[in-house]
Design a protein around this motif. Sequence first.
Motif, PDB file in Angstrom:
ATOM      1  N   TYR A  63       1.019  -0.959  -0.163  1.00 54.74           N
ATOM      2  CA  TYR A  63       0.196   0.060  -0.327  1.00 54.74           C
ATOM      3  C   TYR A  63       1.013   1.536   0.135  1.00 54.74           C
ATOM      4  CZ  TYR A  63      -3.582   3.564   2.252  1.00 54.74           C
ATOM      5  OH  TYR A  63      -4.587   4.529   1.242  1.00 54.74           O
ATOM      6  N   ASN A  67      -5.029   6.386  -0.316  1.00 58.95           N
ATOM      7  CA  ASN A  67      -6.251   5.051  -0.900  1.00 58.95           C
ATOM      8  C   ASN A  67      -6.504   5.518  -2.681  1.00 58.95           C
ATOM      9  OD1 ASN A  67      -7.835   7.206  -0.622  1.00 58.95           O
ATOM     10  ND2 ASN A  67      -9.106   6.381   0.545  1.00 58.95           N
ATOM     11  N   LEU A  71      -1.708  -0.760  -5.745  1.00 64.06           N
ATOM     12  CA  LEU A  71      -0.819  -1.422  -5.004  1.00 64.06           C
ATOM     13  C   LEU A  71      -0.128  -1.719  -5.969  1.00 64.06           C
ATOM     14  CD1 LEU A  71      -4.023  -0.625  -3.369  1.00 64.06           C
ATOM     15  CD2 LEU A  71      -3.715  -2.223  -1.996  1.00 64.06           C
ATOM     16  N   TRP A 149     -12.127  -3.326  -3.494  1.00 69.08           N
ATOM     17  CA  TRP A 149     -11.671  -2.167  -3.514  1.00 69.08           C
ATOM     18  C   TRP A 149     -12.965  -0.953  -2.958  1.00 69.08           C
ATOM     19  CZ3 TRP A 149      -7.426  -3.993   0.130  1.00 69.08           C
ATOM     20  CH2 TRP A 149      -6.415  -4.034  -0.905  1.00 69.08           C
ATOM     21  N   GLY A 155      -8.041   5.107   4.648  1.00 71.41           N
ATOM     22  CA  GLY A 155      -7.459   4.076   3.950  1.00 71.41           C
ATOM     23  C   GLY A 155      -8.089   2.977   3.207  1.00 71.41           C
ATOM     24  N   ALA A 187       2.421  -1.991   4.214  1.00 72.51           N
ATOM     25  CA  ALA A 187       1.833  -0.531   4.060  1.00 72.51           C
ATOM     26  C   ALA A 187       2.809   0.090   5.311  1.00 72.51           C
ATOM     27  CB  ALA A 187       0.657  -0.802   4.987  1.00 72.51           C
ATOM     28  N   ILE A 228      -6.909  -1.301   5.833  1.00 76.78           N
ATOM     29  CA  ILE A 228      -5.561  -0.498   5.882  1.00 76.78           C
ATOM     30  C   ILE A 228      -6.155   0.447   6.313  1.00 76.78           C
ATOM     31  CG2 ILE A 228      -3.997  -0.140   4.862  1.00 76.78           C
ATOM     32  CD1 ILE A 228      -4.064  -2.016   2.772  1.00 76.78           C
TER      33      ILE A 228
END
Length: 496
Positions: A63, A67, A71, A149, A155, A187, A228
């Motif tokens: 990560y 966001n 990734l 996602w 996050g 992360a 996350i």
Amino acid sequence: MPLVRTPLPRARWLRSAVLVAASAGLVAAALPAPAPLGIGDPLFPHLGNPGYDVLAYTLDLTYPGVNTKPLAAVTRIEARATEDLERLNLDFTHGTVSAVTVDGLPAEYAGSGEDLVVTPVAPIDAGEEVEITVTHTSDPTGPADTGGWVRTGDGLAMANQADAAHRVFPSNDHPADKARFTFRITAPSEFTVVANGLPEGRVDHGTTTTWTYRTQHPMATELAQVSIGRSTVVHRAGPHGLPVRDVVATADRQLMEPWLRRTPGHLEWMEKQVGPYPFETYGVLIADAATGFELETQTLSLFERGIFTEPAYPEWYVDSVMVHELAHQWFGDSVSPRTWSDLWLNEGHASWYEALYAEETADKPLERRMKAAYAASDGWRAAGGPPAAPEPPSPDHKISLFRPVVYDGSALVLYALRQEIGAEAFRTVERRWVAEHRDGTATTADFTALASEVAGRDLTSFFRGWLYEAKTPAMPGHPDWRSRPVEAARTAPKPG
């Protein structure tokens, strides 16, 4: 009995790997053009792939700290071929692939629709185990209602139901092919990472940290979860010492505690209904996101923050919704649908225990809710199909599959079954269902067969009417119940 690996033919290929790799372009050119496949699910015809059974996934995700950027990812898939394969298809979209290997050798690959079509340098024999490694990106951007996602206030989280796990990682993205998962997520060190299963340690690299989680039970891809964020993990004990861990924004730790501490009691209540909790841990993930739904991701159910903070939601309602997602750990997660047309077994049962809990703890009569569902049932069936033969979802709005008929319309089927065979026999069906199909998949036909066995008579005709007919049958024990006219019922809200 597991299939025995047959290494000799593969070994001969590997010993001549250099020669084979040199001719890989000629082999690929001789095959038909890559095409998307599917396992024939009536609602998602291109979902899943034939020819292999996934045994395990290992997801390595990095990560970047924001966001809105992709990734970096490596997905390793251990699989066993169920037929001879010159190619194999994976479900994958919304990411960029930079390399694919099969058993360590570079493989040809091409996109086709939402499939990643892989051509290994050597054909794969039926019964053979292989490892497919895909180096790719995983893009968290895109329309929120497409799934995959979920961008939160601090996050990411995942919401992959029904067909969106392959927006995150390459997979055989169908609940008929469950597998064990290992997650390794790197992360920035100010973030907390949690995933399905139990933690297996973390490694501090200074500015970044790698977190590892592993499931002890097989899981459908649509139930994968990775959180996350700037979060706190709250630990407590559940029944029989079960580890309960909840994930909440650190700033909300005290605000959410009155809700979080209810989970052990919810677990005890569900175990009294259907038997032991089926997994290694449980908890809730409260995400700072407006999803419009809650989701039973395995061992870590996803909730949107607003359900706990919006004053318009009564306390009893939020409490029962928490039980709804918990009930799914038995019905939908441990026992997963063989096809998406079997979805009623997931949502009908979760709605049933949600309603039963509300009756027992908040004086919300189950019979009143079921009578209201009966009144609306013909309209729900007209709008979306009967419970076990739902109409396909809208292609541009896949969660439209989750209509009232698969919630209270399907709980109504369970109420009718209890009326038909009696409360004790019904309780036996429920407990045997989750015990006999634990960690597996099952169908509507399996449920019909079990109910018939417990009742001591063939219930095929009973289930045909309740699950497949356009009109709702007469309710056993309630000949006075009536359905509203279809047009009126179509616009009625879901009871409860």
